[in-house]
Design a protein around this motif. Structure first.
Motif, PDB file in Angstrom:
ATOM      1  N   GLU A  65      37.546  46.020  34.293  1.00 31.01           N
ATOM      2  CA  GLU A  65      36.851  46.825  35.305  1.00 31.01           C
ATOM      3  C   GLU A  65      37.213  46.360  36.709  1.00 31.01           C
ATOM      4  OE1 GLU A  65      32.430  47.033  37.203  1.00 31.01           O
ATOM      5  OE2 GLU A  65      32.541  46.893  35.032  1.00 31.01           O
ATOM      6  N   LEU A  66      37.227  45.042  36.916  1.00 24.10           N
ATOM      7  CA  LEU A  66      37.554  44.499  38.230  1.00 24.10           C
ATOM      8  C   LEU A  66      39.015  44.772  38.590  1.00 24.10           C
ATOM      9  CD1 LEU A  66      35.692  41.093  37.895  1.00 24.10           C
ATOM     10  CD2 LEU A  66      35.014  43.023  39.326  1.00 24.10           C
ATOM     11  N   LEU A  67      39.911  44.649  37.623  1.00 24.13           N
ATOM     12  CA  LEU A  67      41.329  44.915  37.883  1.00 24.13           C
ATOM     13  C   LEU A  67      41.561  46.382  38.233  1.00 24.13           C
ATOM     14  CD1 LEU A  67      43.016  42.762  35.091  1.00 24.13           C
ATOM     15  CD2 LEU A  67      43.261  42.455  37.560  1.00 24.13           C
ATOM     16  N   SER A  68      40.801  47.265  37.613  1.00 28.44           N
ATOM     17  CA  SER A  68      40.944  48.696  37.921  1.00 28.44           C
ATOM     18  C   SER A  68      40.614  48.980  39.378  1.00 28.44           C
ATOM     19  CB  SER A  68      40.034  49.521  37.012  1.00 28.44           C
ATOM     20  OG  SER A  68      40.417  49.410  35.669  1.00 28.44           O
ATOM     21  N   SER A  69      39.667  48.208  39.929  1.00 31.52           N
ATOM     22  CA  SER A  69      39.302  48.404  41.336  1.00 31.52           C
ATOM     23  C   SER A  69      40.428  47.978  42.272  1.00 31.52           C
ATOM     24  CB  SER A  69      38.025  47.625  41.667  1.00 31.52           C
ATOM     25  OG  SER A  69      38.253  46.234  41.642  1.00 31.52           O
ATOM     26  N   TYR A  70      41.373  47.176  41.747  1.00 34.95           N
ATOM     27  CA  TYR A  70      42.541  46.772  42.536  1.00 34.95           C
ATOM     28  C   TYR A  70      43.732  47.703  42.309  1.00 34.95           C
ATOM     29  CZ  TYR A  70      40.447  42.254  43.765  1.00 34.95           C
ATOM     30  OH  TYR A  70      39.657  41.262  44.265  1.00 34.95           O
ATOM     31  N   ARG A  71      43.506  48.755  41.558  1.00 33.13           N
ATOM     32  CA  ARG A  71      44.559  49.738  41.260  1.00 33.13           C
ATOM     33  C   ARG A  71      45.719  49.098  40.489  1.00 33.13           C
ATOM     34  NH1 ARG A  71      43.704  50.537  46.603  1.00 33.13           N
ATOM     35  NH2 ARG A  71      45.837  49.973  47.149  1.00 33.13           N
ATOM     36  N   VAL A  72      45.391  48.250  39.529  1.00 33.30           N
ATOM     37  CA  VAL A  72      46.398  47.685  38.638  1.00 33.30           C
ATOM     38  C   VAL A  72      46.741  48.718  37.579  1.00 33.30           C
ATOM     39  CG1 VAL A  72      46.819  45.917  36.884  1.00 33.30           C
ATOM     40  CG2 VAL A  72      45.703  45.308  39.035  1.00 33.30           C
ATOM     41  N   ASP A  73      48.017  48.927  37.344  1.00 33.67           N
ATOM     42  CA  ASP A  73      48.454  49.964  36.405  1.00 33.67           C
ATOM     43  C   ASP A  73      48.471  49.486  34.956  1.00 33.67           C
ATOM     44  OD1 ASP A  73      49.391  52.233  38.289  1.00 33.67           O
ATOM     45  OD2 ASP A  73      50.368  50.463  39.127  1.00 33.67           O
ATOM     46  N   ASP A  74      49.007  48.276  34.720  1.00 32.05           N
ATOM     47  CA  ASP A  74      49.143  47.762  33.359  1.00 32.05           C
ATOM     48  C   ASP A  74      48.601  46.345  33.278  1.00 32.05           C
ATOM     49  OD1 ASP A  74      50.455  50.097  32.473  1.00 32.05           O
ATOM     50  OD2 ASP A  74      52.391  49.321  33.147  1.00 32.05           O
ATOM     51  N   TYR A  75      48.012  46.018  32.128  1.00 36.26           N
ATOM     52  CA  TYR A  75      47.448  44.687  31.920  1.00 36.26           C
ATOM     53  C   TYR A  75      47.991  44.118  30.614  1.00 36.26           C
ATOM     54  CZ  TYR A  75      44.067  41.036  30.769  1.00 36.26           C
ATOM     55  OH  TYR A  75      43.492  39.854  30.426  1.00 36.26           O
ATOM     56  N   TYR A  76      48.522  42.897  30.699  1.00 34.80           N
ATOM     57  CA  TYR A  76      49.035  42.182  29.536  1.00 34.80           C
ATOM     58  C   TYR A  76      48.370  40.809  29.466  1.00 34.80           C
ATOM     59  CZ  TYR A  76      52.962  45.506  30.002  1.00 34.80           C
ATOM     60  OH  TYR A  76      53.740  46.628  30.116  1.00 34.80           O
ATOM     61  N   HIS A  77      48.358  40.246  28.271  1.00 30.39           N
ATOM     62  CA  HIS A  77      47.856  38.875  28.111  1.00 30.39           C
ATOM     63  C   HIS A  77      48.825  38.093  27.233  1.00 30.39           C
ATOM     64  CE1 HIS A  77      45.553  35.562  26.276  1.00 30.39           C
ATOM     65  NE2 HIS A  77      44.977  35.506  27.461  1.00 30.39           N
ATOM     66  N   CYS A  78      49.191  36.899  27.710  1.00 33.38           N
ATOM     67  CA  CYS A  78      50.061  36.024  26.932  1.00 33.38           C
ATOM     68  C   CYS A  78      49.901  34.599  27.447  1.00 33.38           C
ATOM     69  CB  CYS A  78      51.526  36.465  27.043  1.00 33.38           C
ATOM     70  SG  CYS A  78      52.657  35.470  26.026  1.00 33.38           S
ATOM     71  N   GLU A  79      49.783  33.655  26.525  1.00 30.09           N
ATOM     72  CA  GLU A  79      49.611  32.252  26.910  1.00 30.09           C
ATOM     73  C   GLU A  79      50.854  31.413  26.644  1.00 30.09           C
ATOM     74  OE1 GLU A  79      45.910  30.507  25.463  1.00 30.09           O
ATOM     75  OE2 GLU A  79      45.260  32.542  24.920  1.00 30.09           O
ATOM     76  N   ASP A  80      51.777  31.904  25.831  1.00 32.82           N
ATOM     77  CA  ASP A  80      52.954  31.142  25.441  1.00 32.82           C
ATOM     78  C   ASP A  80      54.045  31.234  26.512  1.00 32.82           C
ATOM     79  OD1 ASP A  80      55.805  31.147  23.936  1.00 32.82           O
ATOM     80  OD2 ASP A  80      54.378  29.858  22.857  1.00 32.82           O
ATOM     81  N   VAL A  81      54.477  30.086  27.023  1.00 28.64           N
ATOM     82  CA  VAL A  81      55.440  30.049  28.132  1.00 28.64           C
ATOM     83  C   VAL A  81      56.758  30.719  27.765  1.00 28.64           C
ATOM     84  CG1 VAL A  81      56.824  28.526  29.599  1.00 28.64           C
ATOM     85  CG2 VAL A  81      54.421  27.990  29.163  1.00 28.64           C
ATOM     86  N   GLU A  82      57.290  30.411  26.588  1.00 28.26           N
ATOM     87  CA  GLU A  82      58.581  30.985  26.198  1.00 28.26           C
ATOM     88  C   GLU A  82      58.488  32.496  25.992  1.00 28.26           C
ATOM     89  OE1 GLU A  82      61.433  29.407  26.361  1.00 28.26           O
ATOM     90  OE2 GLU A  82      60.230  27.731  27.092  1.00 28.26           O
ATOM     91  N   GLU A  83      57.370  32.960  25.424  1.00 30.10           N
ATOM     92  CA  GLU A  83      57.177  34.404  25.268  1.00 30.10           C
ATOM     93  C   GLU A  83      57.074  35.088  26.625  1.00 30.10           C
ATOM     94  OE1 GLU A  83      54.038  35.580  22.712  1.00 30.10           O
ATOM     95  OE2 GLU A  83      54.671  34.307  21.044  1.00 30.10           O
ATOM     96  N   ILE A  84      56.431  34.427  27.565  1.00 27.20           N
ATOM     97  CA  ILE A  84      56.317  34.987  28.917  1.00 27.20           C
ATOM     98  C   ILE A  84      57.700  35.152  29.531  1.00 27.20           C
ATOM     99  CG2 ILE A  84      55.544  34.499  31.275  1.00 27.20           C
ATOM    100  CD1 ILE A  84      53.062  33.169  30.036  1.00 27.20           C
ATOM    101  N   LYS A  85      58.510  34.091  29.472  1.00 31.19           N
ATOM    102  CA  LYS A  85      59.854  34.146  30.052  1.00 31.19           C
ATOM    103  C   LYS A  85      60.711  35.215  29.380  1.00 31.19           C
ATOM    104  CE  LYS A  85      60.042  29.307  31.520  1.00 31.19           C
ATOM    105  NZ  LYS A  85      60.726  28.002  31.357  1.00 31.19           N
ATOM    106  N   HIS A  86      60.606  35.299  28.060  1.00 30.97           N
ATOM    107  CA  HIS A  86      61.387  36.303  27.324  1.00 30.97           C
ATOM    108  C   HIS A  86      60.978  37.719  27.730  1.00 30.97           C
ATOM    109  CE1 HIS A  86      63.637  38.110  24.035  1.00 30.97           C
ATOM    110  NE2 HIS A  86      62.531  38.741  23.644  1.00 30.97           N
TER     111      HIS A  86
END
Length: 270
Positions: A65-86
């Motif tokens: 809800e808070l991110l929508s107020s910032y007009r964010v288009d897409d939201y992802y979640h990831c904690e793994d560093v290598e997956e993030i880089k990939h």
């Protein structure tokens, strides 16, 4: 806004700014990151690296809800560093903006936060320092949940309260009494001041942590409605009173003190 699967991310065909950070708390540091992203005038995506803990400053439903107020288009979640880089390599965003984190991405713009970290703010809330948390969040610490039926003990004592279902996903403020505000989410949202009691209710032999709110100048049935309960000021710690009479007298004093602080008329009969 839905959480998109980071493992299925695909290269973007339009200019995109990707913002990476631990977004539990949605504090002022996050505000600055998102403001910088929006300034570029591109599509904005957020990659949230926050841990999937049981209790958060802003659980997913509240965070989105808070991110929508910032007009964010897409939201992802990831904690793994290598997956993030990939994933960043596949997505190939035009710009990457990051908080000051232990994650090396070539070409990323790093903006160290001038705010306290999410972990530090969490500790403030757990200590009952909600005023300090407000200063770093840029908004009051708040719980968004559904009103559920309780034991109606507050009504019997002359202080009818609302009970919040689902609040167990949030960080628990220190046991005590707080001045707060509540938004009742309806077609036209309504706003009220409230006294919040958080803790274990030792005077009535409570055993589990609960958050209850006595809404000032309000007497309606709102069971099943969604509300946002904000913690504005810590008044006192939780006390094990010597009987219900002593508890009621303290509750009357709490209300009188809160009304004086808020500039509200005292309740009739007090």
């Amino acid at each position: 806004m839905e959480t998109k699967d980071w493992s299925q991310v695909q290269r973007t065909e339009e200019p995109l700014t990707l913002v990476i950070g631990d977004f539990d708390g949605m504090h002022l540091g996050h505000h600055n990151l998102l403001a910088k992203a929006q300034h570029r005038g591109e599509k904005v995506a957020v990659l949230d690296t926050s841990s999937a803990e049981d209790r958060l400053l802003t659980p997913l439903h509240h965070k989105q809800e808070l991110l929508s107020s910032y007009r964010v288009d897409d939201y992802y979640h990831c904690e793994d560093v290598e997956e993030i880089k990939h994933g960043v390599g596949i997505l190939q965003p035009e710009h990457v903006i990051m908080a000051d984190e232990d994650l090396e991405l070539e070409g990323a713009e790093i903006f160290p936060s001038s705010s306290a970290s999410s972990e530090e703010i969490r500790s403030m809330v757990e200590a009952g320092r909600v005023e300090a948390a407000l200063a770093h969040l840029g908004r009051p610490y708040a719980i968004k949940a559904t009103v559920t039926k309780g034991q109606a003990l507050g009504r019997e004592l002359g202080f009818p309260t609302i009970n919040l279902g689902g609040s167990e996903t949030y960080v628990d403020p220190a046991p005590g009494v707080y001045i707060g505000s509540v938004v009742i989410h309806e077609q036209v949202p309504r706003h009220y001041y409230t006294l919040i009691s958080a803790g274990y209710r030792p005077t009535v032999n409570g055993t589990s942590y609960k958050v209850e709110a006595y809404i000032l100048d309000f007497n309606e049935d709102i069971y099943g409605k969604e509300v946002t309960l904000a913690f504005l000021r810590h008044m006192r710690g939780e006390v094990n009173f010597d009987g219900l009479d002593a508890l009621i007298e303290q509750m009357k004093q709490d209300e009188a003190d809160a009304r004086k602080i808020l500039g509200l008329q005292q309740r009739k009969g007090d």
